[in-house]
Design a protein around this motif. Structure first.
Motif, PDB file in Angstrom:
ATOM      1  N   GLU A   2       1.203  -0.935   0.317  1.00  0.00           N
ATOM      2  CA  GLU A   2       0.113   0.264   0.059  1.00  0.00           C
ATOM      3  C   GLU A   2       0.864   1.860  -0.113  1.00  0.00           C
ATOM      4  OE1 GLU A   2      -4.040   0.043   1.798  1.00  0.00           O
ATOM      5  OE2 GLU A   2      -2.864  -1.001   3.845  1.00  0.00           O
ATOM      6  N   LYS A  33      -3.606   7.800   2.428  1.00  0.00           N
ATOM      7  CA  LYS A  33      -4.811   6.831   2.265  1.00  0.00           C
ATOM      8  C   LYS A  33      -5.833   6.355   3.198  1.00  0.00           C
ATOM      9  CE  LYS A  33      -2.828   3.523   5.383  1.00  0.00           C
ATOM     10  NZ  LYS A  33      -2.123   1.518   5.113  1.00  0.00           N
ATOM     11  N   GLU A  34      -5.853   7.336   4.242  1.00  0.00           N
ATOM     12  CA  GLU A  34      -7.135   7.323   4.738  1.00  0.00           C
ATOM     13  C   GLU A  34      -8.098   7.805   4.754  1.00  0.00           C
ATOM     14  OE1 GLU A  34      -5.168   7.904   8.496  1.00  0.00           O
ATOM     15  OE2 GLU A  34      -3.901   5.797   8.847  1.00  0.00           O
ATOM     16  N   GLU A  35      -7.954   9.028   4.095  1.00  0.00           N
ATOM     17  CA  GLU A  35      -8.444  10.405   2.800  1.00  0.00           C
ATOM     18  C   GLU A  35      -9.130  10.092   1.402  1.00  0.00           C
ATOM     19  OE1 GLU A  35      -5.574  11.866   4.770  1.00  0.00           O
ATOM     20  OE2 GLU A  35      -6.867  11.529   6.638  1.00  0.00           O
ATOM     21  N   ASP A  36      -8.497   8.163   1.601  1.00  0.00           N
ATOM     22  CA  ASP A  36      -8.607   7.813   0.014  1.00  0.00           C
ATOM     23  C   ASP A  36      -7.649   8.898  -0.960  1.00  0.00           C
ATOM     24  OD1 ASP A  36     -10.047   6.476   0.584  1.00  0.00           O
ATOM     25  OD2 ASP A  36     -11.839   7.212   0.508  1.00  0.00           O
ATOM     26  N   PHE A  37      -6.804   9.045  -0.437  1.00  0.00           N
ATOM     27  CA  PHE A  37      -5.578  10.138  -0.745  1.00  0.00           C
ATOM     28  C   PHE A  37      -6.218  11.480  -1.272  1.00  0.00           C
ATOM     29  CE2 PHE A  37      -4.552   5.972  -1.259  1.00  0.00           C
ATOM     30  CZ  PHE A  37      -3.187   6.019  -1.011  1.00  0.00           C
TER      31      PHE A  37
END
Lengths: 299, 418
Positions: free
Chosen positions: B93, B119-123
């Motif tokens: 990831e 990645k936690e905010e969908d980039f």
């Protein structure tokens, strides 16, 4: 009476700091040049140690402390001592920031070599966008650095301009005198090929008419690879190259392996004042010239 | 007498013949050497003339630019775990992409803007830091930092993830500060004490907490909340989710004292004491305390030994009840050359939950061995083995792989150097 005594005490306390200009340089070579120009008028220290790889100096709080008290900051520039930028921010001393009177970039006026053109990115290794920054290994460039330092000292301590000028003149005269001797020592070997670990001596080799055949690093800052070393061995054998030059801080593993295969001699050179027993800029260049001349003469 | 005269005459004749007939081979050698000297002298003169001409020419000017320093850092990797119930197990990831713009904006003011795409905010991009640094206020030893920033609380918190000496955040940071550490909007006043032998920096900060501030504690899941309907595993949850701790609009006050006595060129030791107070979202008065140290021994070129550690205390008080949680980590790291680095870290930390109902006894523990290969200043490959023992679960072994690639000039404050 009390007032006079108070003034006298104040003068005595203030004397040591007022008499000397506190100068901090990034490397020991520059510290020595500052010392030769400023003499007793300056109190100079270098941030990097002689044994450090000049590309990889770790900034630390004690360095910021030194810079916080400096009146003049002297650097090599051309992004070699980029590590000092964070220290300048941490030192809280606006007098030595870029553009201030206490800031000296010694590369100003140096005719830069290997200035990249077009696109530059990490695929080319650690390429310095302003060109090869190791200009101080050419004694003629040390005169330019000295000139920049002289101007800086004059700016921050105009009262002692004449003394600094005398120091500068003496330094330049000594460089001119020694340069002839160094050129004589290397003139029998003009055009001879040498291999370097890194492109540290580009300016030096150009000054003394030696040929840089190859570097052990495939690209600046990239560690030697087997395929590249095979290529270097082939080129050395073809050109009859018998000398591999490495700075004092480089690992010996790769140069020794190449030397075994080609019969060449590995010559360890002081790349900073204070390394390999050198005490000043002249003894550093002396050691470099003598060791290269001896190796090229087969001694 | 005649005989003597004849002998003398003969001697003159012989001697004259001897001196009058030079060795032609010797003469040829002398002539050849003279020619060589002549050639070399001419070449020397020519080279000296060229050199003089070159030195007379002015150095070409460096073209001016007004671009900021722009850099991009990609931080990604994989987690391999011997527990089969973790969603992020055995996956490659990209964690975060960091884009930094850094420039001087005034003679003694620089501005740093660091955008993060995680990645936690969908980039979707977010501003991780955007602050101005006033290096010196007039002729005083004070400096100011204003804007959104990682709080100068402790040693690890101000450091960006790609700059750490390990893949993961130490457990006390995760459990007591949140999985992004403490980030907020505000100002910090820096004071460098005038001392010759002691680097002593005092920092006072005032921040405002809001929805975008990062200061958290592990999120306490109910079993029904778990995404896959599987049984929640505490050790996995706290790595991936945090609950915002601060109340919107609440002020946060903090202070830090950093000390580094000057020892010598080869040794550097640093001590830090940090504290912050604010009101938590549930109305509790929150106090965080941090003590840290770092010792570095510099040997030859690029060779360095580092020993560092931090201890945190998280205290909340509400009426007569209180929460008191602690944690620490110790890290030793050795760099034999510019490329390789070996490290060992031990973490121990209790968890601070906002909801006292989820409080648990015991602490999480982890032991890590870390191997890093640096390709250049900004790019490296890292492998970290972690033996994790969550407080209420069984031991798990993890292999964390990290790849960091960067380009462009990139710098972080001095406090972040390791």
């Amino acid at each position: 009476m009390m007032k006079r005594l108070w003034m006298l005490w104040l003068a005595l306390v203030a004397l040591p700091s007022a008499a000397q200009v506190r100068v901090v340089t990034t490397y020991t070579d520059l510290a020595d040049i500052v010392k030769q120009i400023g003499g007793n008028r300056v109190q100079v220290s270098a941030l990097a140690r002689p044994q450090d790889d000049f590309h990889l100096v770790t900034p630390r709080p004690s360095m910021a402390l030194e810079l916080s008290r400096a009146k003049l900051f002297v650097r090599v520039g051309m992004d070699l001592d980029l590590w000092a930028d964070d220290l300048l921010t941490a030192a809280r001393n606006a007098a030595i920031l870029r553009g201030a009177s206490g800031y000296v970039d010694c590369s100003l006026g140096v005719k830069k070599l290997e200035v990249p053109t077009g696109r530059v990115d990490p695929s080319m290794g650690d390429v310095h966008i302003y060109g090869n920054p190791h200009y101080l290994f050419d004694p003629a460039n040390a005169k330019i650095a000295a000139r920049n330092i002289l101007e800086g000292l004059k700016r921050v301590d105009p009262a002692n301009t004449q003394e600094y000028q005398r120091g500068y003149d003496a330094f330049v005269a000594r460089i001119d005198e020694q340069l002839k001797r160094w050129q004589q020592a290397l003139s029998p070997h003009t055009g001879m090929p040498v291999v370097e670990y890194h492109k540290t001596l580009t300016y030096f080799l150009q000054r003394f008419g030696l040929q840089q055949l190859a570097t052990l690093e495939p690209k600046p800052g990239i560690p030697p690879t087997p395929s590249h070393l095979r290529e270097v061995v082939a080129r050395m054998k073809n050109a009859g190259c018998k000398v591999i030059l490495i700075e004092h801080f480089r690992p010996r593993r790769f140069p020794d392996a190449i030397a075994r295969e080609t019969g060449a001699k590995v010559v360890v050179l002081p790349a900073a004042v204070g390394a390999e027993g050198t005490t000043d800029y002249f003894s550093m260049i002396d050691a470099i010239v003598n060791r290269i001349a001896a190796a090229l003469a087969g001694r | 007498m005649r005989v003597f005269a004849i002998v003398l005459a003969l001697l003159f004749v012989v001697a004259g013949m001897t001196f009058a007939s030079p060795d032609p081979a010797l003469q040829e050698q002398i002539d050849a050497l003279k020619a060589q000297i002549q050639q070399l002298t001419e070449r020397l003169q020519e080279l000296e003339q060229r050199l003089q001409e070159q030195e007379k020419q002015p150095a070409p000017a460096v073209p001016a630019t007004n671009l900021p320093q722009i850099s991009v850092i990609a931080n990604g990797g994989a987690l391999f775990q011997d527990r089969k119930r973790n969603d992020s197990r055995n996956r490659f990831e990209n964690d975060e992409l960091e884009v930094a713009f850094q420039s001087w904006v005034y003679p003694s003011i620089r501005f740093d803007a660091i955008l993060a795409f995680g990645k936690e905010e969908d980039f979707a991009g977010s501003v991780e830091e955007a602050y101005a640094t006033v290096v010196q206020l007039g002729n005083t030893p004070f400096g100011v930092k204003l804007g959104r920033m990682r709080l100068p609380f402790g040693r690890v918190n101000p450091i960006h993830p790609h700059h750490l000496l390990h893949r993961d955040l130490p457990l006390p940071v995760l459990n007591l500060l949140g999985d992004h550490g403490a980030i907020s909007n505000g100002a910090v006043l820096n004071y460098l004490l005038p001392s010759q032998r002691l680097y002593a920096q005092l920092q006072f900060g005032l921040f405002t907490l809001n929805d975008h501030a990062a200061l958290g504690v592990p999120h306490a899941h109910n079993h029904s909340e778990h995404e896959n309907g599987e049984e929640a595993e505490n050790g996995e949850e706290h790595n991936r989710h945090a609950e915002t701790l601060g109340a919107d609009g609440q002020l946060l006050r903090m202070a830090r004292l950093a000390l580094a006595p000057v020892i010598d060129r080869d040794n550097e030791v640093e001590f830090g004491l940090s504290g912050l107070t604010t009101r938590a979202r549930n109305g509790d008065n929150l106090r965080l305390l941090g003590v840290d140290f770092q010792y570095r021994r510099f040997f030859g070129a690029a060779q360095r030994l580092l020993v560092t550690g931090e201890w945190f205390q998280h205290r909340r008080e509400s009426g007569g009840n209180g929460v008191n949680r602690q944690g620490y980590y110790l890290l030793a790291s050795y760099k034999p050359d510019r490329y390789w680095e070996y490290g060992v870290r031990y973490d121990w930390s209790q968890r601070a939950y906002l909801d006292a109902g989820h409080d648990m006894l015991g602490a999480d523990r982890a032991l890590s061995a870390i191997l890093t290969y640096r390709m250049n200043e900004q790019s490296f490959i890292r492998l970290q083995w972690r033996n994790l023992k969550p407080a209420e679960d069984s031991v798990r072994n993890e292999l964390l792989f990290q790849l960091v690639f960067g380009f462009g000039p990139h710098s972080h404050p001095l406090e972040g150097t390791q």
